[in-house]
Every structure is written in structure tokens, then in C-alpha cells.
Scaffold this active site. Sequence first.
Site, PDB file in Angstrom:
ATOM      1  N   ASP A  15      30.769  39.810  26.110  1.00  0.00           N
ATOM      2  CA  ASP A  15      32.052  39.572  26.210  1.00  0.00           C
ATOM      3  C   ASP A  15      32.522  38.201  26.389  1.00  0.00           C
ATOM      4  OD1 ASP A  15      32.651  42.339  25.880  1.00  0.00           O
ATOM      5  OD2 ASP A  15      33.810  42.560  27.539  1.00  0.00           O
ATOM      6  N   GLY A  16      31.633  37.555  27.233  1.00  0.00           N
ATOM      7  CA  GLY A  16      31.818  35.888  27.579  1.00  0.00           C
ATOM      8  C   GLY A  16      31.710  35.277  26.382  1.00  0.00           C
ATOM      9  N   ARG A 100      38.943  26.739  52.357  1.00  0.00           N
ATOM     10  CA  ARG A 100      40.401  26.426  52.702  1.00  0.00           C
ATOM     11  C   ARG A 100      41.173  27.315  51.642  1.00  0.00           C
ATOM     12  NH1 ARG A 100      41.696  21.053  53.036  1.00  0.00           N
ATOM     13  NH2 ARG A 100      39.692  20.417  52.904  1.00  0.00           N
ATOM     14  N   ASP A 114      43.551  31.752  47.467  1.00  0.00           N
ATOM     15  CA  ASP A 114      42.217  31.318  47.220  1.00  0.00           C
ATOM     16  C   ASP A 114      42.576  31.130  45.724  1.00  0.00           C
ATOM     17  OD1 ASP A 114      40.933  31.653  49.450  1.00  0.00           O
ATOM     18  OD2 ASP A 114      39.584  33.324  48.679  1.00  0.00           O
ATOM     19  N   THR A 125      41.381  43.658  32.273  1.00  0.00           N
ATOM     20  CA  THR A 125      40.016  44.490  32.694  1.00  0.00           C
ATOM     21  C   THR A 125      39.080  43.356  33.514  1.00  0.00           C
ATOM     22  OG1 THR A 125      39.375  44.495  30.640  1.00  0.00           O
ATOM     23  CG2 THR A 125      40.306  46.483  31.365  1.00  0.00           C
ATOM     24  N   ASN A 128      41.291  39.710  36.623  1.00  0.00           N
ATOM     25  CA  ASN A 128      42.439  40.189  37.204  1.00  0.00           C
ATOM     26  C   ASN A 128      42.463  41.775  37.908  1.00  0.00           C
ATOM     27  OD1 ASN A 128      45.677  41.110  37.204  1.00  0.00           O
ATOM     28  ND2 ASN A 128      44.650  42.676  35.831  1.00  0.00           N
ATOM     29  N   LEU A 129      41.495  42.645  37.283  1.00  0.00           N
ATOM     30  CA  LEU A 129      41.256  43.916  38.023  1.00  0.00           C
ATOM     31  C   LEU A 129      40.383  43.612  39.113  1.00  0.00           C
ATOM     32  CD1 LEU A 129      41.178  46.847  37.678  1.00  0.00           C
ATOM     33  CD2 LEU A 129      39.056  46.657  36.378  1.00  0.00           C
TER      34      LEU A 129
END
Length: 229
Positions: A15-16, A100, A114, A125, A128-129
Site C-alpha cells: 500500500d505504501g 515533549r 504528540d 484504516t 487514523n485507525l
Amino acid sequence: LKKEQFDCVLVLGGDGTLLCMAGETEDIDIPLFGINLGTVRFLTEGEVANIEEILDRLLTDDFTIEERMMVTGTVTKADGTTYRKSALNDIVISRAGFSRLIGLNVSLDTYEADGVVISTPTGSTGYNLSAGGPIVSPDAELLVITPVSPHSLTAKSIVLSGKERITIEITKKRKTQDTEAICSFDGGNDVELSVGDRVDIRKSEKITRLIKASNVNFYEILRNKLGGN
């Protein structure tokens, strides 16, 4: 590449790799077909084991094309310089330091976290997931804002219409370093952010077209990847 020279682009990888190619071809508008060589398979359609069947279906026009929404981010530095890039999955703003929180003044809310993920339905998916955000049908037209490890337990994901525009400004947090955060587009094309820098995010005018040449739908893939019934 010239659009007139090709019917589609075969993308070999995970997928990348397909995400990277979506960014590279956004101005050409050529359908992409992903053949999976990786471990994650939400975007890639085919497998090397059935490459002959895949090619037969492509050559006989036995396929459909899905149109996926993209998102565009414009980084405006404090000195006025700008950088613009589109993404199929997400735009992520994350801390540059190791230990930090960063201050994020989002047009809808303020986070100490973060980082924050601005996701398309396709990207829901992905990061975010992992950050606790919702899964969204890939044919929807909306944006999802999900804070990453927020300092407040009440900070949750927000789902927005695709017509909304989001502005994120890096705010001062105690003693700051020169580079406070990193803005990345689909996991790459990183841009360093300092206090006062701004990222404006909106639905892109471009789309990614993915060729679908199998009978497996999104929900079957989701069930197989995440487990359960």
C-alpha cells in the site's frame, strides 16, 4: 509521463508504494492498479500468484474504477514561503522531539498532543485507525481529524464534511526547539514546522482512480485484516 500514452499504471509493492505513486501521478489522472508484494492490503488489488488472471481481466476490460478523494495541504512558514502537496491517505503533523507534547491550534479545537492526523476515507484504516479514529467507507467524501496521544482524555476524533477547511498552527510550548513538528504527506515528503507556521488542509480538486478487478469488497478485506465477523 503523458496521459495519452497509457491506459493504466501497474504498481508492484504494498500500500505504501501505491500511495507514493498516487502522489506522483496526481496531475496525470491515470488509473492505478496495485499488485500486492507487501503485508498490508487495503489498496492493492491483485496478487502475484494470480497475475495471469489479472492481466486477462485488464485486457478484456473486465474491471471497474473506483474514484478516491484526496486531501491537499499547504504549509505556510513564518517567513511567508509555502509548500503544497496532496495525499491519498492522510496528512500528519507530529512532534519533532522525543519526549515533549506539541501545541496544535486547530481551527475547530486546541490540542496538546504528540500530533494530529487529518485523514481521508481511504486513509481511515491507516494511522487514523491506530490512533483511535473511526473507519470510514472509502467512497465517502469527508475528512477525519484524530489527535495522537492527546494530553486530555476528552480529546476525540472529529468527522467533517469534505467542504470544510482546516487550519492548524504550531503554538509555543514552554521552551521550544527550532523545529517543533513535522508535517508529512502519506508518510513522506516531510516538512519541518516551527512555532507560528501554519498548515491549511482541504479536499483536493484531484482524485485517485483505482482499478478494481476482483470480487472482494472493502468490508471483506477489513474483516480479514482486523479479524472477527
